[in-house]
Write a protein that holds these residues in place. Structure first.
Motif, short mmCIF file in Angstrom:
data_model
loop_
_atom_site.label_atom_id
_atom_site.label_comp_id
_atom_site.label_asym_id
_atom_site.label_seq_id
_atom_site.Cartn_x
_atom_site.Cartn_y
_atom_site.Cartn_z
N GLY A 186 -5.73 7.54 4.61
CA GLY A 186 -6.70 6.65 3.99
C GLY A 186 -6.94 5.39 4.81
N ASN A 187 -7.75 4.51 4.25
CA ASN A 187 -8.14 3.28 4.94
C ASN A 187 -6.95 2.40 5.30
OD1 ASN A 187 -11.07 3.31 5.07
ND2 ASN A 187 -10.98 3.37 2.84
N LEU A 188 -6.14 2.07 4.30
CA LEU A 188 -4.98 1.22 4.57
C LEU A 188 -3.86 2.03 5.22
CD1 LEU A 188 -3.46 -1.42 4.45
CD2 LEU A 188 -2.91 -0.95 2.05
N ASP A 201 -0.37 12.82 3.51
CA ASP A 201 -1.60 12.68 2.74
C ASP A 201 -2.04 14.10 2.35
OD1 ASP A 201 -3.89 10.15 2.69
OD2 ASP A 201 -4.59 12.14 2.09
N ARG A 202 -2.89 14.17 1.35
CA ARG A 202 -3.39 15.53 1.01
C ARG A 202 -4.47 15.97 2.00
NH1 ARG A 202 -6.62 14.41 -4.65
NH2 ARG A 202 -7.70 12.59 -3.86
N HIS A 203 -5.01 15.00 2.76
CA HIS A 203 -5.98 15.34 3.81
C HIS A 203 -5.32 15.18 5.18
CE1 HIS A 203 -9.02 15.49 0.81
NE2 HIS A 203 -8.92 14.20 0.52
N ASP A 227 0.54 17.39 -1.34
CA ASP A 227 -0.02 16.81 -2.55
C ASP A 227 1.10 16.03 -3.25
OD1 ASP A 227 -1.07 16.24 -5.05
OD2 ASP A 227 -2.11 18.16 -5.22
N LEU A 228 0.88 14.74 -3.52
CA LEU A 228 1.91 13.92 -4.15
C LEU A 228 2.21 14.37 -5.57
CD1 LEU A 228 0.84 10.34 -2.94
CD2 LEU A 228 2.64 11.79 -2.01
N LEU A 252 1.06 4.35 -0.82
CA LEU A 252 -0.35 3.94 -0.92
C LEU A 252 -1.22 5.04 -1.53
CD1 LEU A 252 -0.67 2.56 2.77
CD2 LEU A 252 0.01 1.28 0.73
N SER A 286 -0.10 -1.83 -5.56
CA SER A 286 -0.67 -2.14 -6.85
C SER A 286 -2.08 -2.70 -6.60
CB SER A 286 0.23 -3.14 -7.60
OG SER A 286 -0.27 -3.36 -8.91
N TYR A 344 -7.22 2.83 -14.46
CA TYR A 344 -6.70 2.66 -13.09
C TYR A 344 -5.77 1.45 -13.03
CZ TYR A 344 -6.80 0.98 -8.25
OH TYR A 344 -6.46 0.49 -7.02
N LYS A 369 -1.60 1.06 -12.42
CA LYS A 369 -0.95 0.19 -11.43
C LYS A 369 0.10 -0.70 -12.11
CE LYS A 369 -3.26 1.40 -7.68
NZ LYS A 369 -2.58 2.12 -6.58
N PRO A 407 -6.00 -7.27 -3.13
CA PRO A 407 -7.35 -7.62 -3.58
C PRO A 407 -8.31 -6.57 -3.03
CG PRO A 407 -6.81 -8.87 -1.63
CD PRO A 407 -5.61 -7.97 -1.91
N MET A 433 -10.33 -4.71 -0.38
CA MET A 433 -10.08 -4.64 1.06
C MET A 433 -11.26 -3.96 1.73
SD MET A 433 -6.04 -3.70 1.35
CE MET A 433 -5.93 -2.45 0.04
N1 LIG Z 1 -9.23 -0.53 -0.97
C1 LIG Z 1 -9.11 -1.46 -1.88
O1 LIG Z 1 -9.98 -2.34 -2.03
C2 LIG Z 1 -7.88 -1.51 -2.76
C3 LIG Z 1 -7.70 -2.60 -3.63
C4 LIG Z 1 -6.56 -2.64 -4.44
C5 LIG Z 1 -5.60 -1.62 -4.35
N2 LIG Z 1 -5.82 -0.57 -3.51
C6 LIG Z 1 -4.80 0.49 -3.45
O2 LIG Z 1 -4.33 0.58 -2.12
C7 LIG Z 1 -4.01 1.95 -1.80
C8 LIG Z 1 -4.72 2.35 -0.53
O3 LIG Z 1 -6.12 2.20 -0.73
P1 LIG Z 1 -7.18 2.68 0.37
O4 LIG Z 1 -8.32 1.74 0.31
O5 LIG Z 1 -6.50 2.97 1.66
O6 LIG Z 1 -7.64 4.05 -0.32
P2 LIG Z 1 -8.00 5.47 0.36
O7 LIG Z 1 -8.72 6.27 -0.66
O8 LIG Z 1 -8.66 5.24 1.69
O9 LIG Z 1 -6.54 6.07 0.61
C9 LIG Z 1 -5.80 6.67 -0.44
C10 LIG Z 1 -5.24 7.97 0.11
O10 LIG Z 1 -4.45 8.58 -0.91
C11 LIG Z 1 -4.58 9.97 -0.77
N3 LIG Z 1 -4.27 10.66 -2.01
C12 LIG Z 1 -4.86 10.51 -3.22
N4 LIG Z 1 -4.35 11.41 -4.09
C13 LIG Z 1 -3.40 12.12 -3.42
C14 LIG Z 1 -2.53 13.19 -3.78
N5 LIG Z 1 -2.53 13.75 -5.01
N6 LIG Z 1 -1.69 13.67 -2.83
C15 LIG Z 1 -1.68 13.15 -1.58
N7 LIG Z 1 -2.49 12.15 -1.18
C16 LIG Z 1 -3.34 11.65 -2.10
C17 LIG Z 1 -6.06 10.18 -0.40
O11 LIG Z 1 -6.27 11.42 0.25
C18 LIG Z 1 -6.35 8.98 0.49
O12 LIG Z 1 -6.24 9.30 1.88
C19 LIG Z 1 -4.37 2.75 -3.05
O13 LIG Z 1 -3.21 2.97 -3.81
C20 LIG Z 1 -5.33 1.85 -3.80
O14 LIG Z 1 -5.28 2.10 -5.19
C21 LIG Z 1 -6.92 -0.50 -2.70
#
Ligand SMILES: NC(=O)c1ccc[n+]([C@@H]2O[C@H](COP(=O)([O-])OP(=O)(O)OC[C@H]3O[C@@H](n4cnc5c(N)ncnc54)[C@H](O)[C@@H]3O)[C@@H](O)[C@H]2O)c1
Length: 278
Positions: free
Chosen positions: A10-12, A31-33, A46-47, A66, A107, A144, A148, A172, A174
């Protein structure tokens, strides 16, 4: 040091894998991807499948968890809430069994205020005080955000029962570095009571990954909640102006002319040395 990173594609997660690897940390990414542009292999799992995560967590020192549903207007509340909680218990249990001494959990700032607003005005539907910080009281208003908050309660449990360090980071909004959200957009026009996401601003994924690294490097016994933020709020206006215009009735913890950020970063800075680059 060996660290399990979930949500690694994912992004972070991808930025976190890069930052940790750069510093010589042994990263187990999942990751699942799948994804093949990272300096580490991403184990596809898959988590929601406990056994797969248990195998990956064997021998780790810490987990950076994450991977979750990230939707805040879920079409399917039981799925978002239930699967996030299931993923979280699977990951935390596997991490403890695998030897982790530190749990870092993504969170969300939505724990202290989120969309939608409540149908009837409620005095608690406003920050308890400003600047907000990691001690700001929870007030989730969607499934959601509730998932958290439950994740945070779980971390307290693991610290209490197993003595591990646990850190919930209420991220916050991101975005990529330089992402310009907000201004005179819907956040401002529709916000007689401004949402925390707007006044906290958009943190770059790169700065967020550096905070994860700083947390991993610092001894932080017990359980704590961090609320990081960038220097600028989403409206691009001085903090005092945002308070006077949108949050005039919220109690202030210091004189308004001394508030330059609606989020108090002092504890994160003094404990970890991290501060946002923009
Ligand atoms: N991006 C934001 O603005 C933001 C703000 C607050 C909190 N968050 C939290 O930060 C974390 C990271 O966010 P992000 O922006 O990188 O999101 P993202 O969607 O880019 O990354 C999340 C990753 O989790 C993986 N995932 C989801 N379900 C899964 C499963 N069942 N099994 C395996 N992998 C699974 C997805 O494939 C994805 O790659 C998340 O927990 C999100 O809730 C994000």
């Amino acid at each position: 040091v060996k660290v399990l990173v979930t949500g690694a594609a994912g992004n972070l997660g991808s930025r976190t894998c890069r930052a940790l690897t750069r510093e010589g940390i042994d990263v187990v990414a999942t990751d699942r991807h799948g994804r093949d542009d990272l300096p580490v292999r991403v184990h596809v799992a898959d988590l929601l499948e406990r056994r797969a995560i248990e195998a990956l967590a064997n021998g780790i020192d810490a987990v950076v968890h994450l991977g979750n549903h990230i939707c805040f207007e879920p079409p399917d509340a039981p799925k978002i809430f239930g699967e996030n909680v299931q993923m979280n218990v699977n990951v935390f249990e596997a991490a403890i069994a695998g030897g982790a001494k530190k749990l870092i959990f993504a969170s969300s700032i939505q724990v202290i205020g989120s969309v939608p607003r409540l149908p009837k005005p409620n005095p608690a539907d406003a920050p308890a005080y400003l600047p907000v910080d990691g001690e700001s009281p929870p007030f989730p208003t969607n499934p959601y955000a509730l998932s958290k908050q439950v994740g945070e309660v779980m971390l307290q449990y693991y610290t209490r029962v197993y003595g591990v360090e646990s850190i919930a980071v209420r991220w916050p909004g991101m975005g990529p570095r330089g992402a310009a959200w907000g201004g005179d957009g819907p956040w401002e026009q529709n916000s007689p009571q401004l949402r925390p996401q707007a006044f906290a601003g958009v943190l770059s994924f790169e700065d967020a990954a550096e905070l994860v690294l700083a947390i991993l490097r610092t001894s932080l016994p017990g359980y704590r909640v961090y609320l990081p933020a960038p220097k600028r709020n989403m409206l691009g206006r001085p903090a005092a102006e945002v308070i006077e215009r949108y949050l005039p009735n919220v109690p202030l913890r210091k004189p308004i002319d001394q508030i330059d950020n609606l989020v108090d970063l002092s504890r994160i800075q003094s404990e970890t040395g991290w501060s946002p680059s923009d």
